[in-house]
Design an enzyme around this catalytic site. Structure first.
Site, PDB file in Angstrom:
ATOM      1  N   ASP A   1      -3.300   1.345 -13.502  1.00  0.00           N
ATOM      2  CA  ASP A   1      -4.168   2.116 -12.604  1.00  0.00           C
ATOM      3  C   ASP A   1      -3.375   3.223 -11.910  1.00  0.00           C
ATOM      4  OD1 ASP A   1      -6.276   2.921 -11.030  1.00  0.00           O
ATOM      5  OD2 ASP A   1      -6.275   1.141  -9.738  1.00  0.00           O
TER       6      ASP A   1
ATOM      7  N   GLN B   1     -10.261  -1.384   1.341  1.00  0.00           N
ATOM      8  CA  GLN B   1     -10.935  -0.268   0.701  1.00  0.00           C
ATOM      9  C   GLN B   1     -10.722   1.015   1.488  1.00  0.00           C
ATOM     10  OE1 GLN B   1     -12.427  -3.259   1.115  1.00  0.00           O
ATOM     11  NE2 GLN B   1     -14.295  -3.103   2.331  1.00  0.00           N
ATOM     12  N   GLY B   2     -10.522   2.093   0.769  1.00  0.00           N
ATOM     13  CA  GLY B   2     -10.159   3.374   1.360  1.00  0.00           C
ATOM     14  C   GLY B   2      -8.673   3.649   1.281  1.00  0.00           C
ATOM     15  N   ASP B   3      -7.879   2.595   0.975  1.00  0.00           N
ATOM     16  CA  ASP B   3      -6.426   2.745   0.875  1.00  0.00           C
ATOM     17  C   ASP B   3      -5.961   2.979  -0.556  1.00  0.00           C
ATOM     18  OD1 ASP B   3      -5.941   2.308   3.622  1.00  0.00           O
ATOM     19  OD2 ASP B   3      -6.079   0.143   3.344  1.00  0.00           O
ATOM     20  N   SER B   4      -6.852   2.881  -1.538  1.00  0.00           N
ATOM     21  CA  SER B   4      -6.465   3.016  -2.945  1.00  0.00           C
ATOM     22  C   SER B   4      -5.603   4.241  -3.192  1.00  0.00           C
ATOM     23  CB  SER B   4      -7.710   3.125  -3.826  1.00  0.00           C
ATOM     24  OG  SER B   4      -8.254   1.874  -4.115  1.00  0.00           O
TER      25      SER B   4
ATOM     26  N   HIS C   1      -8.474   4.885 -10.699  1.00  0.00           N
ATOM     27  CA  HIS C   1      -9.895   4.671 -10.376  1.00  0.00           C
ATOM     28  C   HIS C   1     -10.379   5.612  -9.275  1.00  0.00           C
ATOM     29  CE1 HIS C   1      -8.405   1.784  -7.193  1.00  0.00           C
ATOM     30  NE2 HIS C   1      -9.455   2.265  -6.551  1.00  0.00           N
TER      31      HIS C   1
END
Length: 271
Positions: A137, A231-234, A83
């Site tokens: 993912d 969020q931001g660690d994906s 993603h």
């Protein structure tokens, strides 16, 4: 209104939207000094396989254009979340992001004096990736130049002890420090525990948040909450026993005891 996040960050774009996601209730705030919620500072000297994905064109230059994480698994191969390279995160089609870079050897994204930025020459999204459920993912990035062999992290084998429930693991990233859009410039890490598939299925039985599918996912957290990716660690690595077992993928909120973080099960999905 809470939101479910795929855990990529859109710092530098539409400030209120880290990643577009289906509406649910919102994450409880964490301590302001914690990212990868509940964590502490980490060094790329000790963990050279942790990298950031950046595009100054899309996300500005303040934090080297960082929007996701990744992990080096070959001298010219980096794994990240599928993603992360989707148009919904990038804001445009991947083909319109000419400055996509892998940032290695840099603890503090505000500094350009340490580390290197390597161009990405190719991207392969896992053909089994399903954005509706978040299954599979994973994306593979091919680098234009090789990184040192010392930066390569081995991947755990399917069914290995490292990915079994109860295993102690560590997740790394430069993501949100509060669950409300305050991003770190310094690399951080936090220890979590791999959870039973049954626990993960109860947390995510199937809704607009996503559905837990053990074949391509594992989940990890802390029974008390407070330790999680955000969020931001994906795309960042979940590591146990010196091996890669997961990539930060999705979850409901950040650091909530009832909603553990969900990770791509790399041993099942990586090519």
């Amino acid at each position: 209104m809470r939101r479910r996040w795929n855990r990529s960050g859109r710092a530098g774009l539409v400030a209120a939207v880290a990643v577009l996601a289906a509406p649910l209730s919102g994450p409880a705030p964490a301590a302001a000094d914690s990212v990868v919620v509940g964590g502490s500072l980490a060094s790329v000297d000790d963990h050279p396989w942790v990298v950031a994905l950046g595009s100054r064109d899309r996300f500005g230059s303040e934090r080297s254009g960082q929007f996701c994480g990744g992990v080096v698994v070959g001298e010219r191969t980096v794994l990240t979340a599928a993603h992360c390279v989707d148009e919904e995160v990038l804001g445009v089609a991947l083909s319109r992001v000419p400055d996509l870079r892998v940032i290695s050897g840099r603890d503090d994204l505000r500094s350009s004096g340490k580390g290197r930025e390597t161009a990405v020459s190719g991207v392969r999204v896992n053909p089994g990736y399903d954005p509706a459920t978040n299954a599979g993912d994973l994306a593979t990035l091919t680098l234009a130049e090789s990184l040192p062999a010392s930066a390569v992290l081995p991947v755990a084998r399917p069914g290995s002890a490292e990915e079994k429930p109860g295993s102690k693991a560590t997740v790394f990233g430069w993501g949100d420090t509060t669950g409300n859009g305050t991003y770190s410039s310094r690399l951080r890490s936090v220890g979590v525990t791999v959870l039973e598939d049954a626990t993960c299925r109860r947390a995510y039985p199937g809704s607009s948040v996503g559905r837990y599918e053990a074949e391509t996912m594992l989940c990890a957290g802390d029974a008390r909450g407070g330790r999680d990716a955000c969020q931001g660690d994906s795309g960042g690595p979940l590591v146990a026993g010196g091996k890669l077992i997961g990539l930060v993928s999705w979850g409901s909120g950040c650091g909530r005891a009832s909603s553990p973080g969900v990770y791509t099960r790399v041993s099942a999905v990586a090519p």
